[in-house]
Design a protein around this motif. Structure first.
Motif, PDB file in Angstrom:
ATOM      1  N   PRO A   4      -2.638  -4.054  -2.565  1.00 39.88           N
ATOM      2  CA  PRO A   4      -1.556  -3.933  -3.544  1.00 39.88           C
ATOM      3  C   PRO A   4      -0.187  -3.870  -2.862  1.00 39.88           C
ATOM      4  N   HIS A   5       0.756  -4.621  -3.421  1.00 37.24           N
ATOM      5  CA  HIS A   5       2.121  -4.605  -2.898  1.00 37.24           C
ATOM      6  C   HIS A   5       3.091  -4.859  -4.045  1.00 37.24           C
ATOM      7  N   TYR A  27      -8.365   0.264  -0.525  1.00 39.57           N
ATOM      8  CA  TYR A  27      -8.226   0.773  -1.893  1.00 39.57           C
ATOM      9  C   TYR A  27      -8.710   2.219  -1.984  1.00 39.57           C
ATOM     10  N   GLN A  28      -9.850   2.470  -1.373  1.00 41.37           N
ATOM     11  CA  GLN A  28     -10.407   3.837  -1.424  1.00 41.37           C
ATOM     12  C   GLN A  28      -9.445   4.839  -0.805  1.00 41.37           C
ATOM     13  N   ASP A  29      -8.844   4.472   0.319  1.00 39.27           N
ATOM     14  CA  ASP A  29      -7.883   5.361   0.977  1.00 39.27           C
ATOM     15  C   ASP A  29      -6.647   5.568   0.109  1.00 39.27           C
ATOM     16  N   GLY A  56       0.836  -1.191   0.000  1.00 36.72           N
ATOM     17  CA  GLY A  56       0.000   0.000   0.000  1.00 36.72           C
ATOM     18  C   GLY A  56       0.870   1.240   0.000  1.00 36.72           C
ATOM     19  N   GLY A  57       0.631   2.136   0.939  1.00 43.79           N
ATOM     20  CA  GLY A  57       1.406   3.360   1.010  1.00 43.79           C
ATOM     21  C   GLY A  57       2.638   3.265   1.884  1.00 43.79           C
ATOM     22  N   SER A  58       2.941   2.077   2.426  1.00 46.85           N
ATOM     23  CA  SER A  58       4.084   1.910   3.330  1.00 46.85           C
ATOM     24  C   SER A  58       5.256   1.245   2.607  1.00 46.85           C
ATOM     25  N   ARG A  59       6.408   1.888   2.668  1.00 43.57           N
ATOM     26  CA  ARG A  59       7.616   1.353   2.037  1.00 43.57           C
ATOM     27  C   ARG A  59       8.517   0.791   3.132  1.00 43.57           C
ATOM     28  N   LEU A  71      -1.510   7.013  -3.009  1.00 36.95           N
ATOM     29  CA  LEU A  71      -1.237   6.459  -4.344  1.00 36.95           C
ATOM     30  C   LEU A  71      -2.240   6.971  -5.378  1.00 36.95           C
ATOM     31  N   SER A  72      -2.755   8.180  -5.151  1.00 39.26           N
ATOM     32  CA  SER A  72      -3.783   8.719  -6.047  1.00 39.26           C
ATOM     33  C   SER A  72      -3.274   8.929  -7.468  1.00 39.26           C
ATOM     34  N   ALA A  73      -1.970   9.091  -7.625  1.00 41.94           N
ATOM     35  CA  ALA A  73      -1.405   9.329  -8.960  1.00 41.94           C
ATOM     36  C   ALA A  73      -0.830   8.066  -9.582  1.00 41.94           C
ATOM     37  N   ASP A  74      -1.028   6.922  -8.941  1.00 38.55           N
ATOM     38  CA  ASP A  74      -0.447   5.680  -9.446  1.00 38.55           C
ATOM     39  C   ASP A  74      -1.452   4.930 -10.322  1.00 38.55           C
ATOM     40  N   PHE A  75      -1.192   4.913 -11.607  1.00 37.25           N
ATOM     41  CA  PHE A  75      -2.084   4.298 -12.587  1.00 37.25           C
ATOM     42  C   PHE A  75      -2.411   2.841 -12.235  1.00 37.25           C
TER      43      PHE A  75
END
Length: 308
Positions: A143-144, A190-192, A124-127, A198-202
């Motif tokens: 997603p990962h 996903y909504q978050d 997700g948003g965590s690296r 990740l709003s700009a990640d196709f």
């Protein structure tokens, strides 16, 4: 409905074929450590109502725990990433795929900076950049990806969990509720992600669209695909691709399919005149065809009376 923008993967998988090593007990010492490390987290994530227990309510000794844990392991997998290899955004389960997949448990077997460089894990948003011996658990529906390994070799053990083998008439309702909550959490995540980090990640938008499509919500899925192409740097090229596919659909006399392609093109770029005009054209044609069919049907109904 997608234009071609491929997801990529380059890594080596080494499976425990047919679960032979699992059933022989070769992984039991690892499972024991996993359960010990999870501690109270197991109550939140695992189907503990199906966990064997003694009459005093305490867990069985290690053998009973491991036997139960083996039952919820779908497979064990060794991931090998060498220099230049990676694993693009993906998920390991989607709604209604029948897999019963729940959580991924990863154990890092290599030492970052010593055995390899690069290869960070993003969930997700965590690296993340786990150290050797670290264990991490995450939803198989989120997603990962693994970033490109810059040098060396990166090995991880993946333990994939499932609830597929826990079905029983007595526990069916409990497991069904667990699955509903699992997918509700995935949808909310996903909504978050698609409205935040990740709003700009196709590709994450596309995965969300596939998730919604698998749930049976085609309308929401198409809207998510539209947002994916809006977020893409190739939005204009995608619109041209949709227009071309729409024209091909019209040439094949498939008006509904043409409408879908033109709708997508218009959604991605509402100001695109050709897309708007094409959409209006096909809708007018569909309306005319529908009206003609209605008139013909009406004529067939009245004709017998006209003859009387």
């Amino acid at each position: 409905m997608q234009a071609d923008q491929s997801f990529t993967v380059s890594r080596i998988n080494r499976f425990d074929s047919n679960g032979r090593l699992k059933e022989s007990g070769a992984f039991d010492w690892i499972y024991s450590r996993v359960l010990a490390q999870m501690g109270d987290l197991a109550d939140q994530l695992l189907p503990m109502k199906h966990f064997p227990s003694r009459t005093d309510g305490l867990p069985l000794e290690t053998d009973g725990q491991i036997e139960w844990f083996r039952k919820i392991v779908d497979f064990n997998l060794l991931h090998e990433f060498t220099t230049g290899r990676h694993f693009d955004w993906h998920v390991d389960t989607k709604p209604n795929d029948g897999s019963g997949r729940t959580w991924n448990i990863n154990v890092m077997l290599s030492a970052p900076r010593f055995d390899f460089t690069g290869g960070a894990l993003q969930i997700g948003g965590s690296r993340l950049q786990p150290e050797r011996g670290d264990l991490y658990i995450y939803s198989a529906a989120i997603p990962h990806r693994v970033e490109v390994v810059q040098s060396g070799q990166r090995y991880t053990l993946v333990i994939a969990l499932t609830e597929r083998r826990l079905g029983s008439p007595q526990g069916a309702s409990d497991l069904s509720l667990r699955r509903q909550l699992f997918w509700a959490h995935a949808t909310a995540s996903y909504q978050d992600l698609t409205s935040g980090a990740l709003s700009a990640d196709f590709k994450v938008h596309i995965l969300f669209g596939e998730h919604l499509e698998a749930e049976g919500d085609g309308k929401a899925a198409r809207l998510q695909y539209c947002r994916a192409y809006r977020a893409s740097r190739e939005a204009s090229a995608s619109v041209q691709a949709f227009l071309q596919k729409g024209v091909e659909a019209l040439q094949a006399a498939n008006l509904p399919l043409g409408e879908q392609y033109f709708e997508m093109a218009t959604c991605v770029q509402p100001e695109h005149n050709d897309a708007r005009e094409a959409l209006q054209y096909v809708r007018d044609a569909m309306h005319a065809a529908s009206s003609n069919m209605a008139q013909q049907h009406s004529g067939e109904e009245t004709h017998p009376r006209d003859e009387l």
